[in-house]
Enzyme design. Sequence first.
Site, PDB file in Angstrom:
ATOM      1  N   GLY A  87      38.640  34.538  35.017  1.00 29.92           N
ATOM      2  CA  GLY A  87      38.050  35.423  36.013  1.00 29.92           C
ATOM      3  C   GLY A  87      36.572  35.666  35.793  1.00 29.92           C
ATOM      4  O   GLY A  87      35.840  35.979  36.733  1.00 29.92           O
ATOM      5  N   GLY A 145      38.491  37.630  29.935  1.00 33.71           N
ATOM      6  CA  GLY A 145      39.203  36.377  30.158  1.00 33.71           C
ATOM      7  C   GLY A 145      38.288  35.406  30.869  1.00 33.71           C
ATOM      8  O   GLY A 145      37.697  35.739  31.898  1.00 33.71           O
ATOM      9  N   SER A 174      43.665  42.623  39.634  1.00 29.50           N
ATOM     10  CA  SER A 174      44.466  41.577  38.992  1.00 29.50           C
ATOM     11  C   SER A 174      45.832  42.091  38.553  1.00 29.50           C
ATOM     12  O   SER A 174      46.676  41.306  38.134  1.00 29.50           O
ATOM     13  CB  SER A 174      43.714  40.992  37.791  1.00 29.50           C
ATOM     14  OG  SER A 174      43.472  41.984  36.807  1.00 29.50           O
ATOM     15  N   TYR A 188      27.301  43.117  42.458  1.00 32.58           N
ATOM     16  CA  TYR A 188      27.840  42.013  41.649  1.00 32.58           C
ATOM     17  C   TYR A 188      29.353  41.948  41.830  1.00 32.58           C
ATOM     18  O   TYR A 188      30.053  42.932  41.573  1.00 32.58           O
ATOM     19  CB  TYR A 188      27.471  42.234  40.185  1.00 32.58           C
ATOM     20  CG  TYR A 188      27.994  41.204  39.215  1.00 32.58           C
ATOM     21  CD1 TYR A 188      28.037  39.850  39.549  1.00 32.58           C
ATOM     22  CD2 TYR A 188      28.421  41.571  37.944  1.00 32.58           C
ATOM     23  CE1 TYR A 188      28.511  38.902  38.646  1.00 32.58           C
ATOM     24  CE2 TYR A 188      28.884  40.629  37.028  1.00 32.58           C
ATOM     25  CZ  TYR A 188      28.930  39.300  37.386  1.00 32.58           C
ATOM     26  OH  TYR A 188      29.401  38.370  36.497  1.00 32.58           O
ATOM     27  N   ASN A 212      31.748  40.668  40.167  1.00 39.92           N
ATOM     28  CA  ASN A 212      32.598  40.941  39.007  1.00 39.92           C
ATOM     29  C   ASN A 212      32.605  42.422  38.615  1.00 39.92           C
ATOM     30  O   ASN A 212      33.311  42.806  37.688  1.00 39.92           O
ATOM     31  CB  ASN A 212      32.201  40.085  37.811  1.00 39.92           C
ATOM     32  CG  ASN A 212      33.006  38.793  37.751  1.00 39.92           C
ATOM     33  OD1 ASN A 212      33.824  38.518  38.626  1.00 39.92           O
ATOM     34  ND2 ASN A 212      32.785  37.990  36.727  1.00 39.92           N
ATOM     35  N   TYR A 213      31.807  43.226  39.313  1.00 37.42           N
ATOM     36  CA  TYR A 213      31.929  44.677  39.216  1.00 37.42           C
ATOM     37  C   TYR A 213      32.514  45.177  40.536  1.00 37.42           C
ATOM     38  O   TYR A 213      31.863  45.880  41.303  1.00 37.42           O
ATOM     39  CB  TYR A 213      30.573  45.341  38.956  1.00 37.42           C
ATOM     40  CG  TYR A 213      29.947  45.019  37.629  1.00 37.42           C
ATOM     41  CD1 TYR A 213      30.711  44.532  36.567  1.00 37.42           C
ATOM     42  CD2 TYR A 213      28.588  45.188  37.423  1.00 37.42           C
ATOM     43  CE1 TYR A 213      30.135  44.238  35.347  1.00 37.42           C
ATOM     44  CE2 TYR A 213      27.996  44.896  36.194  1.00 37.42           C
ATOM     45  CZ  TYR A 213      28.772  44.411  35.160  1.00 37.42           C
ATOM     46  OH  TYR A 213      28.193  44.117  33.949  1.00 37.42           O
ATOM     47  N   ASP A 241      39.316  43.410  35.637  1.00 38.13           N
ATOM     48  CA  ASP A 241      38.936  43.739  37.003  1.00 38.13           C
ATOM     49  C   ASP A 241      38.695  45.246  37.136  1.00 38.13           C
ATOM     50  O   ASP A 241      39.573  46.054  36.863  1.00 38.13           O
ATOM     51  CB  ASP A 241      40.035  43.294  37.975  1.00 38.13           C
ATOM     52  CG  ASP A 241      39.578  43.347  39.412  1.00 38.13           C
ATOM     53  OD1 ASP A 241      39.369  44.465  39.918  1.00 38.13           O
ATOM     54  OD2 ASP A 241      39.433  42.294  40.038  1.00 38.13           O
TER      55      ASP A 241
END
Length: 541
Positions: A195, A192, A130, A485, A487-488, A125
Amino acid sequence: MTNKNQKMASAIITDANAFLVALLLLSLSHIPFSSSTIQQDFVMCLVDNSDASFPMDSSFFTRDLNASSYKMALETSAQNLRYLMPSNPKPEFIFEPLYETHVQAAVACAKKLQLHLRLRSGGHDYEGLSYVSEMETAFVIVDLSKLRHINVDLESNTAWVHAGASIGEVYYRIQEKSKVHGFPAGLCTSLGIGGHIIGGAYGSMMRKFGLGADNVLDARIVDADGKILNRAAMGEDVFWAIRGGGGGSFGVILAWKIKLVPVPETVTVFTVTKTLEQDGTRILYKWQQVADKLDEDLFIRAIIQPASKTPKSKERTISVSYQGQFLGDVNRLMQVMQRSFPQLGLMKKDCVETSWIKSVMYIAGFPSTAPPEALLDGKSLFKNYFKAKSDYVEEAIPIEGLEGLWKKLLEEDSPLTIWNPYGGMMAKIPETETPFPHRSGTLYKIQWLTLWQDGKASEAKHMEWMRDMYSYMEQYVSKNPRAAYVNYRDLDLGMNGKGSDAREWGNKYFKGNFERLVKIKAKFDPENFFRHEQSIPTGLE
């Protein structure tokens, strides 16, 4: 082993575990009252609510009892050192489940004891959500890294993968069974998968097969009541939400059922680097015009950063490395490049024909001599103090815009930007198919990074540079909203509980899908048990 021996072994394990629990509770009794009470209550609750034993000394970490193990458990997978400084809040303890029932028990116990949970599968993250909580004073981490079983079934072209497995491990287990099967997910093999997929999961085959999230058939999650649900039990709305809606909002991902995709026996990779002195600006301008329209078997990303003009020179220029993966042999690749992007000047000597698994390792930065087994290590090769942002581009940035960007990059010590092409299958999937909306009309995605090594000392300077550069780029990237995004993660976009409207960041990540995510969240987790600074809220003001 006979049934009698199995029962005897189980009894020995259970007795040993009970002994370790007793020792742990005895040790915790010497810790200051409030902290020890939380930990003791949680341990006892875990024991009462789980039907599977766990070795306390390697599953439960507290800084008061085993400081060195706690530090290792906290830091091993965390890659942004900015969130591991002494001033950052630390979890009361870290629990590493061995079985799915442990996760159920952890959720049930956290809810009962009113403890805030942070969920971690790979620790990538970007804003440390996280493993750090700025919004809750007492929190605990449930780290899924020991839940990493992978079951590949070639007969059905599927695999069940537990959330704690790295994407590199998934790739390895697939190629262990077949050289002509793969999965279209991440370029960084230490991610991972829990996530990774929940945020979308893009990779070098997305132009051919879409995102990792587009190739998920089923999932197992633990909800806020501690129940394990599959696709049928959670319902299609929740199944839609967890395939791109971002982690930490709907439940604990235990495992994904993924669809395998066909890959050829021969895959070709290459890297060609151009500097400004080698007509680098005009070549990148041309890349913008063709990258999303190339053959779907071809993925060429641009990695851009300052570099020395000569090996001994202190004077810097901009270097653009074009890194490619082609699902086919070098002869067909050369035909495609000559037809579509001759300006790059790709030659056969620049190319390497290899297997799909080795092409994955090439893009991930492994040495050419590294065996596929290196993917099983699962450790991040990237640990820095850094700040990241993202953008999506819908119209080619003009030459003067690129030249202005070069000036900005040359002002900073260690900036890096990576441009990933879209088009192909990404343009064919409707933006409402999953929460991930960045589809048709997107030429490419930009990842912005600035890195440093001296911690807090220069953080303010680098953060200011990043925000200034981001402001400069506003005129050239997507608008209404300026997309990002998920995940960024970027907390500059806004946070829950900070007086901001969640739409400010939610619409950037999810566009028109955000309001649907909020409605699903309100119905599925009305008490907002799963939450963090940018989790999906249960309602909008």
